[in-house]
Scaffold this active site. Structure first.
Site, mmCIF file in Angstrom:
data_model
loop_
_atom_site.group_PDB
_atom_site.id
_atom_site.type_symbol
_atom_site.label_atom_id
_atom_site.label_comp_id
_atom_site.label_asym_id
_atom_site.label_seq_id
_atom_site.Cartn_x
_atom_site.Cartn_y
_atom_site.Cartn_z
ATOM 1 C CG HIS A 126 -1.982 -1.056 1.174
ATOM 2 N ND1 HIS A 126 -3.312 -0.775 0.968
ATOM 3 C CD2 HIS A 126 -1.915 -2.406 1.260
ATOM 4 C CE1 HIS A 126 -4.010 -1.899 0.952
ATOM 5 N NE2 HIS A 126 -3.180 -2.912 1.126
ATOM 6 C CG ASP A 144 0.202 9.627 0.666
ATOM 7 O OD1 ASP A 144 0.097 8.440 1.023
ATOM 8 O OD2 ASP A 144 -0.475 10.556 1.158
HETATM 9 C C1 G6P Z 1 -1.063 3.384 5.920
HETATM 10 C C2 G6P Z 1 -0.605 1.940 5.770
HETATM 11 C C3 G6P Z 1 -1.608 0.989 6.387
HETATM 12 C C4 G6P Z 1 -1.923 1.408 7.797
HETATM 13 C C5 G6P Z 1 -2.408 2.850 7.844
HETATM 14 C C6 G6P Z 1 -2.708 3.351 9.258
HETATM 15 O O1 G6P Z 1 -2.135 3.637 5.086
HETATM 16 O O2 G6P Z 1 -0.375 1.614 4.428
HETATM 17 O O3 G6P Z 1 -1.093 -0.346 6.373
HETATM 18 O O4 G6P Z 1 -2.888 0.540 8.360
HETATM 19 O O5 G6P Z 1 -1.432 3.681 7.260
HETATM 20 O O6 G6P Z 1 -1.616 3.178 10.094
HETATM 21 P P1 G6P Z 1 -1.640 2.249 11.394
HETATM 22 O O7 G6P Z 1 -0.205 2.179 11.786
HETATM 23 O O8 G6P Z 1 -2.493 2.958 12.381
HETATM 24 O O9 G6P Z 1 -2.201 0.888 11.014
#
Ligand code: G6P
Length: 454
Positions: free
Chosen positions: A155, A363
């Protein structure tokens, strides 16, 4: 129909006051119907530490919780995921840390995800591993189930080789990723960067068709930009409650002529500080500062990581300085909200905003840009978008900026503020066509079609 097992850092459900509720977010919305149809499972962390939970069913999907201890949360999640990989893969905006004591829990935790996945993975099933937290899982799962079909989706950006080379465990990560049958990325640049790294660090061969061959296996590379449930945003943006709330927000913001909005997780990749400086530049240049109101929503994130704590203080100081320099009694040019908003409230902000500033320094995609476009139904609004967001490959009719060039961003905000309606409308129509055509269901279809063809 083949079953699909999604393996992601987090489960798509979280406990709230003792009951499981579905987490908001495009990925979950897109995959839910697919998993329900094929009787699929989701393997992931429940959000609690030091608790072992049995698999259970929620939303007609088998949920397989992977336990994490609080020490593992430190070493694996705060440490290797978010102090090493996250900054390294985002252009080293903040210096990545390389600690052996954090690499070890990354390996242990990835091994555990692979083991839990292997337990529910039937011979004919597809395993679909998500994101940078689980890059070792494809190889580990391949060792447990040599004949499995394994996909991996990143992602976040895959960095250029000059950056990736710094990682002491670069070879282990590349070889583990090459355990998958399909590796999918947000952008063409990420696909290219990964192919370079696979050639350099694992001696993979790149065929003319852009496939890799490695140790007698073929690995397909795919560009599949993630997206949103566009029609859901469209529907909510048309609802009378949301429109009413948007009008109320404009009033609460002093009926400024031009409302400018930023919405981000509070992360150093998002360029919030430079964006604030660009807005300060506008206030310095204009003779009518009260025409403008800048609203920055900063969603709390990873608050235990020192770099995030530093960033928060820096941004809050900057907001204070701008409001101190330019505000007047009863009027502050920057409205700063440190919280997450529920979906309808967020959409009301989108509907209320004349100009949307999405200016990350790097990003993977940036779904906020797509969400804003999806909610612009009556008034066009102008999207200002960083060339370093994956979304810029698709949203070409936005006003594209280099977020490091503060003066250029100031000038672009000015341009957006006075853009004539016909130009704004024409641009927004083109953007809306893209986010309607390339929505999250189309994304899931394209990714899964590739895997089902293996
Ligand atoms: C990004 C990453 C995700 C993640 C999200 C939120 O979009 O690609 O994998 O879940 O951020 O971050 P967190 O650390 O709270 O899961």
């Amino acid at each position: 129909m083949r079953r699909i097992i999604v393996i992601a850092n987090r489960l798509p459900v979280a406990q709230k006051d003792g009951v499981w509720v579905t987490s908001p977010g495009g990925l979950v919305r897109a995959l839910e119907p697919v998993l329900q149809r094929v009787n699929g499972s989701w393997v992931g962390w429940s959000g609690d530490t030091d608790s072992e939970l049995e698999p259970f069913e929620h939303d007609e999907i088998e949920q397989v919780p992977v336990p994490l201890s609080s020490a593992e949360l430190d070493g694996f999640y705060y440490g290797f995921c978010n102090s090493t990989l996250w900054p390294l893969y985002h252009d080293a905006i903040v210096a990545p840390e390389f600690h052996r004591h954090q690499w070890r829990p990354y390996v242990t935790v990835n091994q555990r995800y692979a083991r839990y996945a292997a337990q529910v993975l039937g011979d004919d099933d597809i395993a679909w591993v998500q994101d940078y937290q689980l890059q070792l899982v494809p190889g580990m799962l391949r060792a447990m189930r040599p004949a499995a079909t394994i996909g991996f989706y990143l992602h976040i950006p895959f960095p250029p080789i000059e950056l990736f080379s710094r990682l002491p465990w670069r070879q282990q990560i590349i070889e583990a990723l090459l355990g998958a049958d399909v590796l999918a990325f947000q952008t063409r640049a990420s696909v290219r960067n990964f192919a370079d790294a696979a050639r350099r660090f694992a001696d993979a061969r790149v065929s003319a068709r852009g496939e890799l061959s490695w140790r007698d296996r073929i690995i397909k590379l795919q560009r599949a930009p993630i997206a949103i449930d566009t029609s859901h945003f469209d529907r909510l943006a048309r609802s009378p409650q949301v429109r009413q709330r948007a009008m109320q927000l404009r009033q609460e913001l002093g009926n400024a002529d031009r409302i400018i909005l930023g919405v981000d997780r509070l992360d150093y990749t998002k360029g919030i500080d430079l964006r604030l400086k660009a807005f300060a530049g506008l206030l310095e240049q204009t003779s009518e500062p009260r025409k403008y109101e800048f609203v920055q929503v900063a969603v709390p994130s990873r608050e235990d990581v020192p770099a995030y704590q530093d960033l928060r203080s820096e941004i809050e100081q900057l907001v204070g300085r701008i409001n101190g320099d330019h505000g007047e009694p009863g009027w502050a040019p920057v409205s700063y909200l440190y919280r997450s908003l529920d979906l309808e409230e967020l959409i009301a902000y989108y509907v209320a905003a004349d100009v949307m500033l999405v200016t990350p320094l790097r990003d993977g995609m940036n779904l906020v840009a797509k969400e804003y476009v999806a909610t612009r139904i009556t008034e066009p609004g102008v999207l200002i978008l960083s060339e370093f967001a994956g979304a810029a490959e698709q949203l070409r009719s936005a006003l594209v900026v280099n977020p490091h060039d503060v003066d250029a961003v100031t000038a672009t905000i000015q341009r957006a503020a006075v853009m004539d309606r016909s130009e704004a409308r024409a641009r927004m129509q083109r953007l809306r066509r893209t986010v309607r055509r390339e929505d999250v269901f189309e994304w899931a279809r394209a990714c899964l079609a590739m895997l089902e063809a293996i």
